[in-house]
Design an enzyme around this catalytic site. Structure first.
Site, PDB file in Angstrom:
ATOM      1  N   GLU A   1      18.336  13.564  14.085  1.00  0.00           N
ATOM      2  CA  GLU A   1      18.608  12.442  13.194  1.00  0.00           C
ATOM      3  C   GLU A   1      17.326  11.655  12.896  1.00  0.00           C
ATOM      4  O   GLU A   1      17.221  10.974  11.888  1.00  0.00           O
ATOM      5  CB  GLU A   1      19.712  11.543  13.770  1.00  0.00           C
ATOM      6  CG  GLU A   1      19.317  10.648  14.940  1.00  0.00           C
ATOM      7  CD  GLU A   1      19.212  11.401  16.274  1.00  0.00           C
ATOM      8  OE1 GLU A   1      19.718  12.532  16.330  1.00  0.00           O
ATOM      9  OE2 GLU A   1      18.615  10.872  17.227  1.00  0.00           O
TER      10      GLU A   1
ATOM     11  N   ASP B   1     -13.820  12.125 -14.155  1.00  0.00           N
ATOM     12  CA  ASP B   1     -14.766  11.484 -15.067  1.00  0.00           C
ATOM     13  C   ASP B   1     -16.159  11.703 -14.521  1.00  0.00           C
ATOM     14  O   ASP B   1     -16.321  11.965 -13.336  1.00  0.00           O
ATOM     15  CB  ASP B   1     -14.543   9.969 -15.078  1.00  0.00           C
ATOM     16  CG  ASP B   1     -13.337   9.582 -15.891  1.00  0.00           C
ATOM     17  OD1 ASP B   1     -12.949  10.376 -16.753  1.00  0.00           O
ATOM     18  OD2 ASP B   1     -12.790   8.493 -15.654  1.00  0.00           O
TER      19      ASP B   1
ATOM     20  N   ILE C   1      20.952  16.793  17.441  1.00  0.00           N
ATOM     21  CA  ILE C   1      20.877  16.559  15.998  1.00  0.00           C
ATOM     22  C   ILE C   1      19.570  15.831  15.697  1.00  0.00           C
ATOM     23  O   ILE C   1      19.296  14.785  16.286  1.00  0.00           O
ATOM     24  CB  ILE C   1      22.074  15.726  15.511  1.00  0.00           C
ATOM     25  CG1 ILE C   1      23.325  16.590  15.534  1.00  0.00           C
ATOM     26  CG2 ILE C   1      21.827  15.208  14.103  1.00  0.00           C
ATOM     27  CD1 ILE C   1      24.571  15.863  15.133  1.00  0.00           C
TER      28      ILE C   1
ATOM     29  N   VAL D   1      24.428  14.474  19.940  1.00  0.00           N
ATOM     30  CA  VAL D   1      23.540  13.335  19.727  1.00  0.00           C
ATOM     31  C   VAL D   1      22.105  13.722  20.076  1.00  0.00           C
ATOM     32  O   VAL D   1      21.154  13.379  19.376  1.00  0.00           O
ATOM     33  CB  VAL D   1      23.993  12.124  20.566  1.00  0.00           C
ATOM     34  CG1 VAL D   1      22.940  11.025  20.517  1.00  0.00           C
ATOM     35  CG2 VAL D   1      25.315  11.621  20.044  1.00  0.00           C
ATOM     36  N   ALA D   2      21.945  14.465  21.187  1.00  0.00           N
ATOM     37  CA  ALA D   2      20.597  14.823  21.619  1.00  0.00           C
ATOM     38  C   ALA D   2      19.962  15.816  20.662  1.00  0.00           C
ATOM     39  O   ALA D   2      18.782  15.726  20.346  1.00  0.00           O
ATOM     40  CB  ALA D   2      20.637  15.402  23.020  1.00  0.00           C
TER      41      ALA D   2
ATOM     42  N   ASP E   1      11.788  13.115  22.535  1.00  0.00           N
ATOM     43  CA  ASP E   1      11.776  13.297  21.077  1.00  0.00           C
ATOM     44  C   ASP E   1      10.683  12.528  20.336  1.00  0.00           C
ATOM     45  O   ASP E   1       9.718  13.112  19.875  1.00  0.00           O
ATOM     46  CB  ASP E   1      13.145  12.925  20.497  1.00  0.00           C
ATOM     47  CG  ASP E   1      14.019  14.157  20.401  1.00  0.00           C
ATOM     48  OD1 ASP E   1      13.655  15.155  21.044  1.00  0.00           O
ATOM     49  OD2 ASP E   1      15.026  14.122  19.684  1.00  0.00           O
TER      50      ASP E   1
HETATM   51  P1  ATP Z   1     -16.766   9.211 -18.324  1.00  0.00           P
HETATM   52  O1  ATP Z   1     -15.507   9.525 -19.053  1.00  0.00           O
HETATM   53  O2  ATP Z   1     -17.346  10.320 -17.569  1.00  0.00           O
HETATM   54  O3  ATP Z   1     -16.769   7.914 -17.607  1.00  0.00           O
HETATM   55  P2  ATP Z   1     -18.523   8.043 -20.178  1.00  0.00           P
HETATM   56  O4  ATP Z   1     -18.417   6.759 -19.484  1.00  0.00           O
HETATM   57  O5  ATP Z   1     -19.878   8.601 -20.403  1.00  0.00           O
HETATM   58  O6  ATP Z   1     -17.781   9.175 -19.525  1.00  0.00           O
HETATM   59  P3  ATP Z   1     -17.518   6.832 -22.477  1.00  0.00           P
HETATM   60  O7  ATP Z   1     -17.521   5.550 -21.760  1.00  0.00           O
HETATM   61  O8  ATP Z   1     -16.392   7.223 -23.329  1.00  0.00           O
HETATM   62  O9  ATP Z   1     -17.737   8.000 -21.521  1.00  0.00           O
HETATM   63  O10 ATP Z   1     -18.851   6.874 -23.315  1.00  0.00           O
HETATM   64  C1  ATP Z   1     -19.070   7.832 -24.296  1.00  0.00           C
HETATM   65  C2  ATP Z   1     -20.347   7.571 -25.036  1.00  0.00           C
HETATM   66  O11 ATP Z   1     -20.288   6.298 -25.630  1.00  0.00           O
HETATM   67  C3  ATP Z   1     -21.580   7.565 -24.153  1.00  0.00           C
HETATM   68  O12 ATP Z   1     -22.166   8.827 -24.098  1.00  0.00           O
HETATM   69  C4  ATP Z   1     -22.462   6.574 -24.839  1.00  0.00           C
HETATM   70  O13 ATP Z   1     -23.257   7.215 -25.810  1.00  0.00           O
HETATM   71  C5  ATP Z   1     -21.529   5.637 -25.543  1.00  0.00           C
HETATM   72  N1  ATP Z   1     -21.341   4.397 -24.782  1.00  0.00           N
HETATM   73  C6  ATP Z   1     -20.981   4.240 -23.507  1.00  0.00           C
HETATM   74  N2  ATP Z   1     -20.887   2.959 -23.169  1.00  0.00           N
HETATM   75  C7  ATP Z   1     -21.184   2.251 -24.267  1.00  0.00           C
HETATM   76  C8  ATP Z   1     -21.251   0.854 -24.587  1.00  0.00           C
HETATM   77  N3  ATP Z   1     -20.996  -0.080 -23.697  1.00  0.00           N
HETATM   78  N4  ATP Z   1     -21.596   0.513 -25.838  1.00  0.00           N
HETATM   79  C9  ATP Z   1     -21.842   1.433 -26.749  1.00  0.00           C
HETATM   80  N5  ATP Z   1     -21.793   2.744 -26.537  1.00  0.00           N
HETATM   81  C10 ATP Z   1     -21.476   3.168 -25.304  1.00  0.00           C
END
Ligand code: ATP
Length: 886
Positions: A287, A329, A285, A282-283, A705
Site C-alpha cells: 500500500e 538555444d 499489500i 496488511v503486511a 518496509d
Molecule cells: P539563441 O536562440 O541561441 O539565444 P540568439 O540569441 O542569437 O540565439 P536572437 O536573440 O533571436 O538569437 O538573435 C538573432 C539575431 O538578432 C542575432 O544574430 C543578432 O544579429 C540580432 N540581435 C540579437 N540581439 C539583438 C538586439 N538586442 N538588438 C538588435 N539585434 C539583435
C-alpha cells in the site's frame, strides 16, 4: 474598490499617495506591514488528527481492526494485548505515512518558492527587482514582453503594450493596452484597457503601471476561491504504481482467501486463521508503493534543484530519463552570453563614429564605469556595443542628451531588429536601427552616408561572412531621417529605406563546461542540437567547437525550413545538428518533427514566443535568469543558471531517480512475495501452526518496509547510467527480467524463512519448545533477511562490494534502525512477551544470522553469472559486427 479604470490617473495616484518615481522604501515597508504580502491565501490544510483518521479509512486496516476486535471478544477479553498491539502498529504506520506525505509536500513547496515570481519596481526613482510578494498598492511597476503581471495596476505610460488576459477573461486574443485617462465605469473587465490584471501575461511591448490592488484584493484574489486549485496530476509512474498496487492487493487478497479456506478445511481455529490472513494481507499489500514513488520523486527533484534544475511538474522527472534529443538555444545556454566587440567594419566612405553612435543609442543597456573601466548592465549584446562606443570616446549618457529618444520598437527574435526614434531640434526625427545583418541589409537603400551599390552590398555580406566564420555574432547598424513619423509606428514602415552604417563582430565564448556535457550526451545516446537565431556560419562555428555538429550532419536555416514541407523535415530531421536564423515559430515544427520520429525532446526557450514549443516539448526548459515569466510558466523545468550542462545533469538525475524507484519496487515486492510464500507454503504443508503470528507479520511490515525502500530511493546515481541508451518511454516497468528477478528473490526470502522454521522445529529446539523456537527463528530470519537483502537490491548487476557495501549512508541507517528494533523485540523480555517470541540460544542465533545473511552471497553469485553472460553476449555481438564490416 474596483473603479480604478474610470478615474483620472492623477486622482488615482493621489489616492494611493504615490508619485511617478514610485514609493520610498519606508512607505512600501509600512504598507507591506499594514496590508500583508501580495499573495493569494493558500487553502487551509486538514488537521493532523483528521489525516491520521483518514489513514484508518483504508479498508484493509478497518478489516484488520475488526478482526482484532473480534478476536478480543472471542477470547473473552484475555487476549487484549494482541488487539492493543495491532492498534498501536496501525497508528504508528499511519503516523509514518503522514510524516512521509508531509516531507514530500514540504519538498514540493520549497520548489514552488524557488520559482516564485519577481517584479520590476521603481522605488525612489530607481528600478529594482523584488519578489512579487513584496509589492504594495502605490508601487510603480515596469512591465515588458514576457512578464507576468504581478498585481492589478493602472497603466501610466506604455509602448505597444499587449496582455494575454485569457486566464481572467477567457479572451484568447491579446488585448492592446493604453494609458487612457478615463474609461466608462461600467466597462467590463476585458474592456478596461488602461488596467493590467494580476496573473495575466504581457505578450508584447513595455510600459509602467501603478499598482492599485495586491494579494486577495486583486481581481484574481476575488475569484481565487472559484478557480479550480491547480492540483498536481499524478505522474505516469505514480499512476502505474497505483494500478500495480491495486492488482497486487487483489492477488494478495486471493492468496489470503485461499489460505483461509485451506486452514478451515484443515480444521484450524477460524478466528486465528482469519486474523493471520488479514495481517498477512496488511503486511504484504504494497500500500505504501505510490507514496514511496512520490517521495523518491520529490527528493530527486530536490537534488536536481541543488544542481540548478527546478522541476515544476513531477512527470518531467520520469520523462527526463527517456530524453533522446536536447534542442538547445545557443546564446547564454551553450555560450556565456558575455559579449565583447572584437571587430567593427564600416563600408567604404563610412565613419566608425557613426556606427558606434548608432550602436550605443539604439540600446537599452546602460553604461556604468567601474574602477575606471566601462561596463554595462542590461542585454549583453547591447552592453557590448555601449562599452565599445565608450572605449572610443562615444559616451552613451552624453549622446542621449543630444539625441533624446522619443520612442522605440523593441527587439524581437522574429523580426531580429530593434529601432529607436530620436527627436531633432529642427522638428524631424532620426531612427537608429540595429539587428541581424542579412535582414537589416534588405531594408537599406543607397543613402548619402553609405551608398549601397550591388558591390557595397557584396562587401557587407563578405565582411559578415568573414566575422561569422570566426564564430563572431554579427550586429549591423543603420539610420534613417524622417520628417513625418509613420502612423502607429508600424515596424515595417519605420525600418525601411535605411542607410547602412557598419557591422560589429561580437565574441561570446562557449561555457567551459559545455564541451564535456556534449561529450556525455553522445555517450548517453542523447543528441545535442543547436537552435539559434544567430547566423548560420556563426552557429556552425560554435557548434563545431563544441562537437555538436559531427561529420555527416548538417546545418539548416529558418529560411530553408520555410520552403521545406513538414513531412520532408520529419524525414530528414535526424541529419540536422544546427538550426540557424530560426524564429521561435520554427521551434514548434522542429520539436514536432523529432517527436514524430519517436524521440523524447528536451527544448530550451526564454521568450514569449517560445512558450508554445516549450509546452509541446516533452521537457520544456525555461531559462531562470534570461527567461521571461511566460516561458517559465509554460516550461516543465527551469534552469537556474541557463546552462546546457545543467540539462545533461538533470537527465542523469532523472535516469538515476527512475532506477532508484525501480530498486525500491524491486525490494518491496520481492520481500512481500517472500512473506506470502512463507505463510502460504506453511498453510499448504500444514505445519500445525503458522510460522508467524499476526502481530509479528504487522511488526515486520513496520520494520522492513519503509526505511530500506526509501534508502534505496536516495541511492547515489550509479556509475554508468550515462553510458546506456535512453530508456524507451513506452516500455513497461515490469520487463521479463525484472519480473523473474522479483519472483526468484521472493522465493529465496521465503525459502530461507521456512528453512529457519524447520531447523528450529526439528533440530535446534529443546524438547517441548519446538513450536515456540521454530516460530521465533522464522520471525527473526524473515525480518533480518529482508534487511540484508536490501543491500543486494542497491544495484541490479553490479557487485555490492564493487559499489562499496556501505556507500549509501541512508541504507546503513535504515539497516541499523531495523536491526535495533528487531533485536530489541527478540532480546528484551517484556517485548518478547508482546511479540510472542522466546529467548534463543547461541546455536539458534547463529542459524538465524547465517540464513538471514545468505541472500548476499546468493545474489553476488547470480550477479557475477549475469555479468559473465552479458559480457559473452556483448563480445558475440561485436564479433558479428566486425564480421559484417569485413
Ligand atoms: P539563441 O536562440 O541561441 O539565444 P540568439 O540569441 O542569437 O540565439 P536572437 O536573440 O533571436 O538569437 O538573435 C538573432 C539575431 O538578432 C542575432 O544574430 C543578432 O544579429 C540580432 N540581435 C540579437 N540581439 C539583438 C538586439 N538586442 N538588438 C538588435 N539585434 C539583435
Amino acid at each position: 474598490m474596483s473603479d480604478w479604470h474610470s478615474r483620472p490617473l492623477e486622482q488615482v495616484m493621489k489616492e494611493l499617495d504615490s508619485r511617478p518615481s514610485g514609493l520610498t522604501e519606508r512607505e512600501s515597508a509600512q504598507r507591506l506591514e499594514r496590508l500583508g504580502p501580495n499573495q493569494l491565501e493558500p487553502p487551509r490544510k486538514p488537521s493532523v488528527l483528521a489525516r491520521v483518521l483518514g489513514q484508518l479509512k483504508d479498508p484493509m486496516i478497518l478489516v484488520l481492526l475488526g478482526a482484532a476486535a473480534l478476536s478480543l471478544a472471542a477470547s473473552g477479553g484475555e487476549d487484549w494485548l494482541d488487539g492493543a498491539i495491532i492498534l498501536i502498529i496501525v497508528l504508528v504506520n499511519g503516523v509514518i505515512s503522514i510524516t512521509q506525505e508531509d516531507h514530500a509536500q514540504q519538498a514540493l513547496e520549497e520548489l514552488r518558492r524557488m520559482s516564485s515570481p519577481q517584479a520590476h519596481v521603481l522605488r525612489e526613482g530607481r528600478a529594482k527587482k523584488i519578489s512579487a510578494a513584496a509589492l504594495v498598492p502605490g508601487d510603480v511597476i515596469l512591465l515588458e514582453a514576457g512578464d507576468m503581471v504581478p498585481a492589478d495596476a493602472r497603466v501610466m505610460e506604455c509602448s505597444r503594450l499587449q496582455a494575454d488576459e485569457s486566464a481572467m477573461t477567457g479572451e484568447s486574443v491579446p488585448v492592446e493596452k493604453g494609458a487612457h485617462d478615463r474609461l466608462p465605469e461600467e466597462a467590463a473587465l476585458g474592456d478596461r484597457t488602461n488596467m493590467v490584471l494580476s496573473g495575466t501575461m504581457i505578450t508584447a511591448g513595455r510600459g509602467t503601471a501603478l499598482v492599485v490592488a495586491t494579494g486577495m484584493d486583486t481581481q484574481m484574489g476575488r475569484i481565487a476561491n472559484l478557480l479550480l486549485e491547480d492540483k498536481e496530476g499524478d505522474t505516469p509512474l505514480q499512476r502505474k504504481m497505483g494500478e500495480i498496487s491495486k492488482s497486487l492487493s487483489f492477488l494478495c487478497l486471493s492468496v489470503c482467501a485461499v489460505m483461509f479456506g485451506v486452514g478451515l478445511i484443515q480444521g484450524k481455529n477460524m478466528l486465528d486463521m482469519f486474523l493471520t490472513a488479514v495481517s498477512l494481507a496488511v503486511a504484504a499489500i504494497p500500500e505504501g508503493l505510490p507514496a514511496i514513488v512520490t517521495i523518491v520523486l520529490a527528493l530527486g527533484v530536490q537534488r536536481m534543484a541543488a544542481r540548478g534544475a527546478i522541476v515544476k511538474k513531477l512527470p518531467a522527472v520520469e520523462t527526463l530519463g527517456c530524453a533522446s534529443v536536447i534542442c538547445s538555444d545557443k546564446t547564454g545556454t551553450l555560450t556565456q552570453n558575455r559579449m565583447t566587440v572584437q571587430e567593427l567594419w564600416t563600408p567604404a566612405g563610412g565613419h566608425r563614429r557613426d556606427a558606434l553612435l548608432a550602436g550605443c543609442l539604439c540600446s537599452d543597456a546602460r553604461l556604468e564605469w567601474k574602477a575606471g573601466a566601462p561596463t554595462a548592465v542590461g542585454d549583453p549584446t547591447e552592453g557590448a556595443l555601449v562599452v565599445a562606443a565608450a572605449r572610443e570616446g562615444v559616451d552613451q549618457e552624453k549622446e542621449e542628451q543630444n539625441w533624446p529618444r522619443t520612442a522605440d520598437l523593441p527587439f524581437d527574435s522574429g523580426r531580429k531588429l530593434m529601432s529607436t526614434i530620436h527627436a531633432r531640434e529642427d522638428g524631424s526625427w532620426t531612427v537608429f536601427v540595429k539587428g541581424a545583418p542579412d535582414i537589416l541589409l534588405e531594408r537599406c537603400v543607397a543613402g548619402p552616408r553609405g551608398p549601397l551599390s550591388a558591390q557595397d552590398r557584396r562587401a557587407v555580406l563578405e565582411a559578415n561572412e568573414a566575422m561569422a566564420q570566426k564564430a563572431l555574432r554579427v550586429i549591423a547598424v543603420a539610420r534613417r531621417e524622417l520628417h513625418i513619423l509613420p502612423p502607429g509606428l508600424e515596424p515595417r514602415a519605420v525600418e525601411s529605406g535605411l542607410t547602412f552604417l557598419g557591422l560589429f563582430g561580437l565574441m561570446d565564448p562557449p561555457r567551459p563546461e559545455v564541451k564535456a556535457a556534449v561529450a556525455r550526451c553522445h555517450l548517453a545516446g542523447v543528441r545535442p542540437v543547436m537552435i539559434t537565431g544567430d547566423h548560420r556560419a556563426t552557429a556552425a562555428a560554435v557548434a563545431r567547437e563544441l562537437d555538436i555538429i559531427r561529420p555527416g550532419e548538417w546545418t539548416v536555416t529558418g529560411g530553408e525550413l520555410d520552403f521545406m514541407p513538414q513531412e520532408v523535415l520529419e524525414e530528414d530531421i535526424e541529419k540536422f545538428a544546427v538550426f540557424a536564423r530560426v524564429t521561435p515559430e520554427h521551434k514548434m515544427r522542429i520539436v514536432k518533427a523529432w517527436q514524430k520520429r519517436g524521440h523524447v525532446v528536451a527544448m530550451t526557450g526564454d521568450g514569449v514566443n517560445d512558450a508554445p514549443a516549450l509546452k509541446t516539448a516533452d521537457i520544456g526548459c525555461a531559462m531562470g535568469v534570461a527567461g521571461t515569466d511566460v516561458a517559465k510558466g509554460a516550461a516543465h523545468m527551469i534552469l537556474t543558471d541557463d546552462n546546457f550542462s545543467t540539462i545533461v545533469s538533470a537527465i542523469e538525475e532523472g535516469r538515476g531517480i527512475y532506477s532508484n524507484i525501480r530498486k525500491a519496487i524491486h525490494y518491496l515486492l520481492s520481500c512481500n512475495i517472500g512473506e506470502i510464500f512463507t505463510i502460504f507454503a506453511a498453510t499448504l504443508l500444514d505445519f500445525g501452526q503458522m510460522p508467524l503470528v499476526p502481530v509479528q507479520l504487522l511488526w515486520l511490515n513496520l520494520v522492513t518496509d519503509s526505511l530500506p525502500a526509501l534508502a534505496l530511493g536516495v541511492e547515489p546515481v550509479e556509475e554508468g547510467v550515462m553510458e546506456e541508451k535512453p530508456r524507451d518511454a513506452a516500455a513497461g516497468l515490469f520487463d521479463q527480467k525484472f519480473s523473474f528477478r522479483l519472483a526468484w528473490q521472493g522465493l529465496m526470502v521465503g525459502g530461507l524463512t521456512l528453512a529457519a522454521y524447520f531447523l528450529g522445529f526439528t533440530r535446534l529446539a529443546a524438547p517441548g519448545m519446538e513450536g515456540a523456537v521454530a516460530n521465533t527463528m522464522a520471525f527473526a530470519t524473515l525480518t533480518l533477511c529482508q534487511l540484508f537483502h536490501a543491500f543486494n537490491v542497491r544495484s541490479e548487476d553490479r557487485s555490492l562490494f564493487a559499489q562499496g557495501a556501505l556507500s549509501n549512508p541512508a541504507m546503513n541507517r535504515a539497516f541499523l534502525v531495523g536491526m535495533a528494533l528487531q533485536l530489541s523485540v527478540l532480546l528484551v523480555p517484556p517485548l518478547q512477551g508482546v511479540f510472542a517470541v522466546t529467548a534463543m540460544d547461541s546455536a539458534q542465533w547463529l542459524a538465524v544470522f547465517g540464513l538471514a545473511a545468505a541472500p548476499i552471497p546468493i545474489c553476488e553469485i547470480t550477479k557475477a553469472l549475469g555479468r559473465k553472460g552479458e559480457r559473452g553476449e556483448r563480445e558475440e555481438r561485436s564479433a558479428v559486427r566486425e564480421k559484417a564490416k569485413r
